[in-house]
Design a protein around this motif. Structure first.
Motif, mmCIF file in Angstrom:
data_model
loop_
_atom_site.group_PDB
_atom_site.id
_atom_site.type_symbol
_atom_site.label_atom_id
_atom_site.label_comp_id
_atom_site.label_asym_id
_atom_site.label_seq_id
_atom_site.Cartn_x
_atom_site.Cartn_y
_atom_site.Cartn_z
ATOM 1 N N GLY A 190 4.890 0.426 -8.738
ATOM 2 C CA GLY A 190 4.016 -0.197 -7.765
ATOM 3 C C GLY A 190 4.362 0.078 -6.318
ATOM 4 N N LEU A 191 5.364 0.926 -6.069
ATOM 5 C CA LEU A 191 5.759 1.228 -4.699
ATOM 6 C C LEU A 191 5.068 2.500 -4.219
ATOM 7 N N THR A 248 8.081 -16.840 -3.985
ATOM 8 C CA THR A 248 7.459 -16.252 -2.804
ATOM 9 C C THR A 248 7.269 -17.236 -1.657
ATOM 10 N N THR A 303 8.979 -7.557 -13.817
ATOM 11 C CA THR A 303 8.346 -8.555 -12.957
ATOM 12 C C THR A 303 9.434 -9.219 -12.128
ATOM 13 N N ASN A 304 9.477 -8.900 -10.853
ATOM 14 C CA ASN A 304 10.546 -9.345 -9.963
ATOM 15 C C ASN A 304 10.587 -10.874 -9.886
ATOM 16 N N SER A 341 0.605 0.043 -4.241
ATOM 17 C CA SER A 341 1.011 -0.960 -3.255
ATOM 18 C C SER A 341 1.627 -0.284 -2.048
ATOM 19 N N LYS A 342 1.387 -0.864 -0.884
ATOM 20 C CA LYS A 342 1.966 -0.310 0.336
ATOM 21 C C LYS A 342 2.583 -1.419 1.169
ATOM 22 N N GLN A 367 8.473 3.891 -0.032
ATOM 23 C CA GLN A 367 9.235 2.790 -0.616
ATOM 24 C C GLN A 367 10.051 3.269 -1.808
ATOM 25 N N SER A 425 6.588 -6.801 2.368
ATOM 26 C CA SER A 425 5.984 -5.682 1.655
ATOM 27 C C SER A 425 6.599 -5.588 0.259
ATOM 28 N N GLN A 426 5.933 -4.832 -0.626
ATOM 29 C CA GLN A 426 6.448 -4.673 -1.983
ATOM 30 C C GLN A 426 7.837 -4.041 -1.974
ATOM 31 N N ARG A 466 10.337 -6.683 -1.106
ATOM 32 C CA ARG A 466 10.509 -7.608 -2.240
ATOM 33 C C ARG A 466 11.460 -7.012 -3.271
ATOM 34 N N GLN A 467 11.339 -5.690 -3.494
ATOM 35 C CA GLN A 467 12.267 -5.044 -4.416
ATOM 36 C C GLN A 467 13.689 -5.091 -3.881
#
Length: 278
Positions: free
Chosen positions: A162-163, A87, A82-83, A277-278, A167, A134-135, A138-139
């Motif tokens: 989730g990427l 946010t 969990t990053n 996720s996109k 990604q 975007s995810q 965030r990563q």
């Protein structure tokens, strides 16, 4: 670099880790591989001093996790599953915040922040809310916070989860670039990813180490290595260990029904990890 011996973790009376032992060598990218619930995250939390073990020894650069937890945390950059992002903060403000928390001297902060911005490809995102990214980006921000204090070791828990496929490729390239300079331990349940990107793999299942070695070393144990893929190896080793524990008479580990069940489960996990996720 990291030495683990007889590591055990109990939750109530359930063994999440059952006397596991392995090393993470200096300068390698180690794939820590196993299905969901195998014990990967628990192991990483213990190494990074976020959770104590029930018993066993963990040393990071010859420092014991019980005696030198703060020194070990300085040596490690940790990206949990969990990053850990705020946010509502701008990207640049968040990186400055992390630099302060990491006690980076003020006269060194700009240099470190500029480095992680360039390394993680964040130059065009600095004035955006993290929540608007975007995810994949965030990563990237999460990886930037692991690097900002210039750690010797990176511990990355399911960094591609989730990427979408594009990604995943971007984050994978970034991890490989970072791995040229640092020791990296990456947990995942995506078998082909480990085969393609890691120097060595440790396979864990149900809290126990199933195998430890390079892909070629594991594959060499099979009579026709060129016809064996990592998915087959992981399946066979897991079935063999479970049968031994249950004292079931030996059977061919690639029984058709079990192969179909495992292939179906792996395909479902890959679909989830690559397409949510996109």
């Amino acid at each position: 670099m990291i030495r683990i011996r007889d590591l055990t973790k109990l939750y109530d009376h359930k063994k999440a880790l059952d006397s596991i032992s392995f090393d993470v060598n200096n300068g390698e990218i180690l794939g820590f591989l196993g299905p969901n619930g195998a014990g990967k995250t628990t192991t990483m939390k213990i190494i990074t001093c976020y959770m104590p073990p029930t018993s066993g020894i963990v040393e990071v650069d010859e420092l014991n996790i019980f005696e030198h937890p703060m020194e070990i945390r300085k040596k490690i950059g940790y990206l949990p599953e969990t990053n850990p992002l705020y946010t509502d903060m701008y990207v640049l403000d968040y990186l400055k915040f992390v630099a302060d928390i990491r006690n980076i001297p003020r006269d060194k902060q700009k240099e470190r922040i500029d480095y992680v911005i360039e390394t993680c490809g964040l130059a065009d995102e600095l004035t955006k809310d993290i929540g608007a990214l975007s995810q994949g980006y965030r990563q990237r921000v999460g990886l930037a916070q692991t690097l900002i204090h210039n750690p010797e070791i990176l511990i990355l828990d399911e960094p591609t989860l989730g990427l979408d496929p594009n990604q995943i490729m971007e984050i994978t390239d970034l991890i490989k670039q970072i791995g040229k300079e640092k020791t990296v331990m990456v947990s995942t349940h995506i078998l082909p990813w480990v085969q393609a990107n890691c120097d060595r793999m440790v396979i864990i299942d149900n809290g126990k180490i199933v195998a430890d070695g390079t892909f070629d070393e594991l594959r060499s144990n099979y009579p026709k290595p060129d016809e064996i893929d990592l998915e087959r190896i992981f399946h066979d080793l897991t079935i063999q260990r479970r049968r031994k524990e249950q004292a079931v008479p030996d059977m061919e580990p690639t029984d058709i029904d079990e192969k179909e069940e495992f292939s179906s489960q792996t395909q479902n996990e890959n679909n989830v990890s690559g397409g949510e996720s996109k």
